[in-house]
Design a protein around this motif. Structure first.
Motif, mmCIF file in Angstrom:
data_model
loop_
_atom_site.group_PDB
_atom_site.id
_atom_site.type_symbol
_atom_site.label_atom_id
_atom_site.label_comp_id
_atom_site.label_asym_id
_atom_site.label_seq_id
_atom_site.Cartn_x
_atom_site.Cartn_y
_atom_site.Cartn_z
ATOM 1 N N LEU A 181 32.882 29.062 38.450
ATOM 2 C CA LEU A 181 33.746 27.904 38.191
ATOM 3 C C LEU A 181 33.921 27.657 36.696
ATOM 4 O O LEU A 181 35.031 27.420 36.213
ATOM 5 C CB LEU A 181 33.180 26.654 38.858
ATOM 6 C CG LEU A 181 33.334 26.546 40.368
ATOM 7 C CD1 LEU A 181 32.617 25.316 40.893
ATOM 8 C CD2 LEU A 181 34.790 26.512 40.758
ATOM 9 N N SER A 189 36.037 30.422 35.161
ATOM 10 C CA SER A 189 37.460 30.285 35.477
ATOM 11 C C SER A 189 38.110 29.195 34.633
ATOM 12 O O SER A 189 39.279 29.273 34.301
ATOM 13 C CB SER A 189 37.656 29.991 36.961
ATOM 14 O OG SER A 189 37.254 28.675 37.265
ATOM 15 N N TYR A 190 37.344 28.182 34.298
ATOM 16 C CA TYR A 190 37.887 27.081 33.510
ATOM 17 C C TYR A 190 37.945 27.417 32.020
ATOM 18 O O TYR A 190 38.921 27.110 31.347
ATOM 19 C CB TYR A 190 37.039 25.818 33.731
ATOM 20 C CG TYR A 190 37.503 24.638 32.921
ATOM 21 C CD1 TYR A 190 38.663 23.957 33.261
ATOM 22 C CD2 TYR A 190 36.808 24.229 31.798
ATOM 23 C CE1 TYR A 190 39.101 22.886 32.516
ATOM 24 C CE2 TYR A 190 37.243 23.153 31.052
ATOM 25 C CZ TYR A 190 38.387 22.491 31.410
ATOM 26 O OH TYR A 190 38.826 21.442 30.665
ATOM 27 N N PHE A 250 37.818 30.854 40.484
ATOM 28 C CA PHE A 250 37.627 29.477 40.949
ATOM 29 C C PHE A 250 37.363 29.442 42.452
ATOM 30 O O PHE A 250 36.438 28.767 42.923
ATOM 31 C CB PHE A 250 38.857 28.625 40.599
ATOM 32 C CG PHE A 250 38.724 27.202 41.010
ATOM 33 C CD1 PHE A 250 38.022 26.314 40.223
ATOM 34 C CD2 PHE A 250 39.282 26.750 42.204
ATOM 35 C CE1 PHE A 250 37.881 24.986 40.604
ATOM 36 C CE2 PHE A 250 39.143 25.433 42.591
ATOM 37 C CZ PHE A 250 38.441 24.548 41.787
ATOM 38 N N GLY A 271 33.888 30.900 43.228
ATOM 39 C CA GLY A 271 32.839 29.957 42.847
ATOM 40 C C GLY A 271 32.725 28.812 43.843
ATOM 41 O O GLY A 271 31.618 28.433 44.249
ATOM 42 N N ALA A 272 33.853 28.276 44.244
ATOM 43 C CA ALA A 272 33.836 27.184 45.222
ATOM 44 C C ALA A 272 33.272 27.661 46.557
ATOM 45 O O ALA A 272 32.474 26.958 47.197
ATOM 46 C CB ALA A 272 35.247 26.622 45.401
#
Length: 176
Positions: free
Chosen positions: A23, A26-27, A135, A138-139
């Motif tokens: 996460l 990805s950010y 993302f 990760g989620a």
């Protein structure tokens, strides 16, 4: 049973850590890539500044020598341009200058190859579709960790059985 709980805890921690890593990557992938590019540029600039300082020191020392003895100008001229009896439109470099040039070219080649192969995964992670995929992965890792590894397991809690007996006993009393 304790080994199973230990293994479950370890897998939970790994999944949560991986999920949060994906996460955050990805950010922040473009910012991380920019940071490392700026850092590489800073290192190259510092190397160039150091080389310029060395050259400045050499030039200043040569100027001091020329101020003391102006006849050295002809000697410097002859050494710098390799003026020989034979006329040549281009100066021929000395063996020492050739070795220095080869070392510099080798260093520049090493810097370029190191830059390309070092952060390819970060460039890959910074692309739009890959960021979305990171993302989602990760989620999913975090959801998987909470669903299958960190959830409520009634068979592993020994106090739960006694509470069930008490509550079922109270229900029987109310039923009578």
């Amino acid at each position: 049973m304790d080994f199973f709980r230990f293994l479950q805890t370890i897998m939970f921690c790994i999944c949560i850590a991986g999920g949060f890593l994906f996460l955050s990557l990805s950010y922040a992938a473009p910012e991380i890539e920019l940071y490392f590019q700026n850092r590489q540029t800073l290192i190259e600039t510092e190397k160039m500044i150091e080389k310029l300082r060395e050259k400045k020191f050499i030039c200043q020392s040569q100027m001091e020598m020329l101020k003391r003895d102006p006849k050295l100008l002809q000697i410097f001229h002859d050494k710098m341009f390799n003026v020989y009896k034979k006329a040549s439109p281009y100066p021929e470099p000395s063996e020492q200058d050739s070795r220095k040039a080869e070392l510099i070219l080798k260093e520049l080649g090493d810097i370029k190859t190191e830059d390309k192969s070092r952060w390819e995964w970060l460039k890959f992670a910074g692309k739009g579709q890959n960021r979305k995929l990171l993302f989602i992965c990760g989620a999913l890792l975090i959801v998987t960790a909470f669903t299958f590894l960190g959830g409520f397991n009634p068979h592993s809690n020994p106090n739960l059985g006694s509470q069930d007996k008490l509550s079922s006993g109270k229900e029987e009393e109310f039923a009578e």
